[in-house]
Design an enzyme around this catalytic site. Structure first.
Site, PDB file in Angstrom:
ATOM      1  N   GLU A  11      33.108  46.248  49.063  1.00 40.21           N
ATOM      2  CA  GLU A  11      32.149  45.444  48.315  1.00 40.21           C
ATOM      3  C   GLU A  11      30.733  46.008  48.429  1.00 40.21           C
ATOM      4  O   GLU A  11      29.951  45.953  47.485  1.00 40.21           O
ATOM      5  CB  GLU A  11      32.173  44.002  48.823  1.00 40.21           C
ATOM      6  CG  GLU A  11      33.426  43.229  48.473  1.00 40.21           C
ATOM      7  CD  GLU A  11      33.470  42.857  47.008  1.00 40.21           C
ATOM      8  OE1 GLU A  11      33.663  43.774  46.175  1.00 40.21           O
ATOM      9  OE2 GLU A  11      33.332  41.671  46.698  1.00 40.21           O
ATOM     10  N   THR A  51      26.883  42.605  38.398  1.00 41.25           N
ATOM     11  CA  THR A  51      26.690  41.801  39.610  1.00 41.25           C
ATOM     12  C   THR A  51      25.270  41.928  40.148  1.00 41.25           C
ATOM     13  O   THR A  51      24.661  40.939  40.564  1.00 41.25           O
ATOM     14  CB  THR A  51      27.702  42.215  40.694  1.00 41.25           C
ATOM     15  OG1 THR A  51      29.022  42.048  40.177  1.00 41.25           O
ATOM     16  CG2 THR A  51      27.542  41.365  41.940  1.00 41.25           C
TER      17      THR A  51
END
Length: 311
Positions: free
Chosen positions: A131, A184
């Site tokens: 991530e 994101t």
């Protein structure tokens, strides 16, 4: 075992009021990895499909590759090499934990091939490194549920403290993924850096109410608590037709509806599969009214996490 094929599920993070601390797994969509041992050290990403050529094959920049690399270093087996093939079965930038599913599938597969020296929960920090590569932040609200299954609370990041809580058996998620993309990093950048005390108190009440509603179970309380007064108001402007789609979900019988992760996907929770299907169709139809195509998924809360598939 020399070769393994693993599927890791998509996830809904934040779950309305729980920014960066709540997440749950769904059955579909997800990502699939085939991992095979080789005699030479190092990880070779030999194939990526389903990404339209957008994902890097360089290990240090690939979420699955870096997760496996960090894992091997931790167990002291950097001498072990792997060939990796990745099939993306979900859209990138969807808000459904695409990067997390790849990282989870990779590190879970590697641990299986190495004889499972670590527990599933102990794999979490390595999946989180995937991530970090994907969005600059090693958050766990996608990788946690994708790896462990179920509904996850991240109580603390330092030290990392993950809690799994029970959910009602008849609780279903409806997900609509409109054919637009929200980055994101952009979705994080738009957020307010400071919030008022009264807003914080409202959000804390909803967080506590949602946990209690899931555990009791109390569907009415779940619905009343699926309210986000901090993140959703900022991110909603990034998603065309957001208010109308949310209203359609609620009118079709959903307990509540909000943005999945950083968007553009939206999720709704409902009691019962039939209601959840009606909610998903209502959400899709509302996007279609303004010419936005979308994909819909209906699923109970996935309690398993990654699955080993036949080779």
């Amino acid at each position: 075992m020399e070769k393994i094929r693993v599927y890791a599920p998509a996830t809904v993070a934040n779950v309305a009021c729980g920014f960066d601390i709540f997440g749950f797994a769904v059955n579909r969509p997800g990502d699939e990895i085939v991992l095979e041992k080789r005699t030479e050290p190092g990880i070779s990403i030999i194939e990526i499909t389903g990404d339209d050529g957008r994902l890097p094959k360089e290990v240090a920049k690939n979420t699955a590759g870096i997760a496996i690399q960090k894992y091997l270093a931790h167990i002291g087996r950097e001498d072990q090499g792997f060939n990796l093939s990745l099939h993306k079965d979900m859209p990138l930038g969807s808000g459904l934990g695409s990067s997390a599913a790849s990282a989870v599938a990779g590190v879970f597969a590697a641990n299986e091939l190495m004889g499972k020296p670590l527990t599933q929960k102990e794999l979490l920090p390595f999946a989180m490194e995937g991530e970090r590569v994907a969005c600059g932040s090693a958050h766990a609200d996608n990788v946690g549920p994708s790896l462990l299954g179920g509904f996850i609370i991240i109580r603390s990041y330092d030290p990392l403290d993950i809690i799994q809580i029970a959910t009602p058996l008849d609780l279903y998620a409806s997900i609509v993924h409109p054919h637009i993309e929200v980055n994101t990093k952009d979705a994080r950048g738009i957020l307010d850096k400071e919030i008022s005390l009264s807003t914080t108190i409202t959000q804390m009440g909803n967080v506590a109410g949602l946990v209690a509603g899931l555990m009791l179970p109390d569907y009415s309380l779940i619905g009343r608590s699926l309210v986000d007064v901090i993140i959703e108001p900022s991110r909603a402007i990034l998603i065309p037709q957001f208010a109308e789609v949310k209203a359609a979900a609620l009118q079709a019988g959903a307990l509540g509806c909000s943005i999945s992760g950083s968007g553009p996907s939206l999720f709704a929770l409902s009691k019962g599969e039939e209601t959840a299907k009606q909610v998903a169709e209502a959400m899709r139809d509302q996007f279609a009214l303004v010419g936005i195509g979308s994909d819909i998924f209906v699923s109970p809360i996935n309690q398993q996490g990654p699955m080993i598939l036949p080779n």
